[in-house]
Design a protein around this motif. Sequence first.
Motif, mmCIF file in Angstrom:
data_model
loop_
_atom_site.group_PDB
_atom_site.id
_atom_site.type_symbol
_atom_site.label_atom_id
_atom_site.label_comp_id
_atom_site.label_asym_id
_atom_site.label_seq_id
_atom_site.Cartn_x
_atom_site.Cartn_y
_atom_site.Cartn_z
ATOM 1 N N SER A 1 0.880 -1.382 -0.155
ATOM 2 C CA SER A 1 -0.122 0.126 -0.056
ATOM 3 C C SER A 1 0.867 1.309 -0.129
ATOM 4 O O SER A 1 0.264 2.325 -0.248
ATOM 5 N N GLY A 2 2.209 1.123 0.211
ATOM 6 C CA GLY A 2 2.905 2.196 0.215
ATOM 7 C C GLY A 2 2.854 3.195 -1.044
ATOM 8 O O GLY A 2 3.224 4.391 -1.177
ATOM 9 N N VAL A 3 2.525 2.542 -2.106
ATOM 10 C CA VAL A 3 2.354 3.055 -3.474
ATOM 11 C C VAL A 3 1.467 4.359 -3.408
ATOM 12 O O VAL A 3 1.171 5.221 -4.463
ATOM 13 N N LEU A 4 0.518 4.284 -2.525
ATOM 14 C CA LEU A 4 -0.659 5.267 -2.271
ATOM 15 C C LEU A 4 0.220 6.613 -2.116
ATOM 16 O O LEU A 4 -0.469 7.709 -2.447
ATOM 17 N N ARG A 5 1.263 6.746 -1.777
ATOM 18 C CA ARG A 5 2.116 8.092 -1.343
ATOM 19 C C ARG A 5 2.184 8.838 -2.911
ATOM 20 O O ARG A 5 2.427 9.859 -2.783
ATOM 21 N N GLN A 6 2.201 8.087 -3.937
ATOM 22 C CA GLN A 6 2.275 8.648 -5.212
ATOM 23 C C GLN A 6 1.110 9.819 -5.448
ATOM 24 O O GLN A 6 1.318 10.809 -6.423
ATOM 25 N N VAL A 7 0.072 9.408 -4.899
ATOM 26 C CA VAL A 7 -1.094 10.490 -5.107
ATOM 27 C C VAL A 7 -1.402 11.203 -3.541
ATOM 28 O O VAL A 7 -2.285 12.234 -3.995
ATOM 29 N N TRP A 8 -0.964 10.957 -2.669
ATOM 30 C CA TRP A 8 -1.412 11.758 -1.505
ATOM 31 C C TRP A 8 0.078 12.447 -1.126
ATOM 32 O O TRP A 8 0.964 11.941 -0.827
ATOM 33 N N ASP A 9 -0.111 13.922 -1.123
ATOM 34 C CA ASP A 9 0.639 14.841 -0.628
ATOM 35 C C ASP A 9 0.288 15.473 0.380
ATOM 36 O O ASP A 9 -0.737 16.428 0.240
ATOM 37 N N PHE A 10 0.819 15.117 1.826
ATOM 38 C CA PHE A 10 0.018 15.811 2.966
ATOM 39 C C PHE A 10 0.638 17.214 3.418
ATOM 40 O O PHE A 10 0.230 17.624 4.167
ATOM 41 N N LYS A 11 1.506 17.720 2.484
ATOM 42 C CA LYS A 11 1.856 19.238 2.442
ATOM 43 C C LYS A 11 1.311 19.958 1.380
ATOM 44 O O LYS A 11 1.232 21.239 1.552
ATOM 45 N N SER A 12 0.177 19.473 0.760
ATOM 46 C CA SER A 12 -0.557 20.343 -0.575
ATOM 47 C C SER A 12 -1.649 20.799 0.032
ATOM 48 O O SER A 12 -2.424 21.723 -0.552
ATOM 49 N N ASN A 13 -2.176 20.226 1.314
ATOM 50 C CA ASN A 13 -3.789 20.545 1.736
ATOM 51 C C ASN A 13 -4.745 20.370 0.533
ATOM 52 O O ASN A 13 -5.607 21.080 0.436
ATOM 53 N N LYS A 14 -4.680 19.321 -0.326
ATOM 54 C CA LYS A 14 -5.469 19.076 -1.380
ATOM 55 C C LYS A 14 -5.835 17.483 -1.428
ATOM 56 O O LYS A 14 -4.794 16.644 -0.966
ATOM 57 N N LEU A 15 -6.920 17.136 -1.812
ATOM 58 C CA LEU A 15 -7.371 15.614 -1.836
ATOM 59 C C LEU A 15 -6.803 15.169 -3.288
ATOM 60 O O LEU A 15 -6.837 16.187 -4.204
ATOM 61 N N PRO A 16 -6.422 13.938 -3.355
ATOM 62 C CA PRO A 16 -6.010 13.541 -4.833
ATOM 63 C C PRO A 16 -7.086 13.361 -5.557
ATOM 64 O O PRO A 16 -8.172 13.139 -5.139
ATOM 65 N N PRO A 17 -7.036 13.735 -6.892
ATOM 66 C CA PRO A 17 -7.989 13.408 -7.752
ATOM 67 C C PRO A 17 -8.541 11.966 -7.913
ATOM 68 O O PRO A 17 -7.716 11.125 -7.720
#
Length: 286
Positions: free
Chosen positions: A85-101
């Motif tokens: 499940s670590g591959v999920l980091r490709q779409v989650w940026d917790f510094k962006s304050n945005k949800l992934p598309p």
Amino acid sequence: MGSPCALSLYCESKLQFEDLIAKSLELVNRLEDTYSRFKPESLLSKVNSAAGSDATFPLDDECWQLFNYADSAYKISDGLFDVTSGVLRQVWDFKSNKLPPIDKLEAVVALVGWHKIKLQQDSFSLPHEGMELDLGGIVKEYAADLLASTLRLSGCEFGLVDMAGDIAVVGPHPDHSPWNIAISNPAATTKAIATIPLMSGGLASSGDYERFIMLDGERHSHILNPKTGMPVKGLAGVSVWAPKCVIAGTIATVAMLKGDLAKAWLIDVDCNYLAIDQNGQLDMKN
């Protein structure tokens, strides 16, 4: 291992201390060289880079045992503890304050699934291009346990291994008093909300308060359900102590992933734990 680590040891001489430190560094560096996804020449990086190809990799006994442990953790957690499940980091940026598309999230979630892997010691591989293994939820705790055992076998009777909060006790203080482990307050992480005395074994903690996104007053934590790719809502934090740090770490991680079912699951597995809810209320079994 990408995080602050420390040893607290009582030694009979400076010579013994230096010998123990040298052995400790050699062991930890070996594990990092083998299992770090940040090192391109590590076994883990080579496996990840070859995902979906015809390349296979033989696993030594240690790696085979770790992968089998990951398999057991996946099964007892109903698929929530998933080292792919670590591959999920490709779409989650917790510094962006945005949800992934949604479309990008769905594409990455399709790459998650330990059940897709055929576990073979002599020819291990990842079946689909883009899949990845991330053993960060196992190897650090395993390192703490292995280091504590190695120190004991090397003549150290009293000490503690701290791998960024993943704790393994070598032995109590020389007066046989316990090591008092402070548990961070999710609402004020520089302060302790409780203290756990440890004479032996290991302790690990997991929480939703260190990395998160705030949107419209709602917190989305870094603890992601591997089946949906979305943050889990439940406990603020949980600490578990057990005979081995790696076991404590797995139980703590799964409890956080269980969301509202966390406390029931902790009771069901009959472990020692400290659970902290979103209001800062404590529930402890010792």
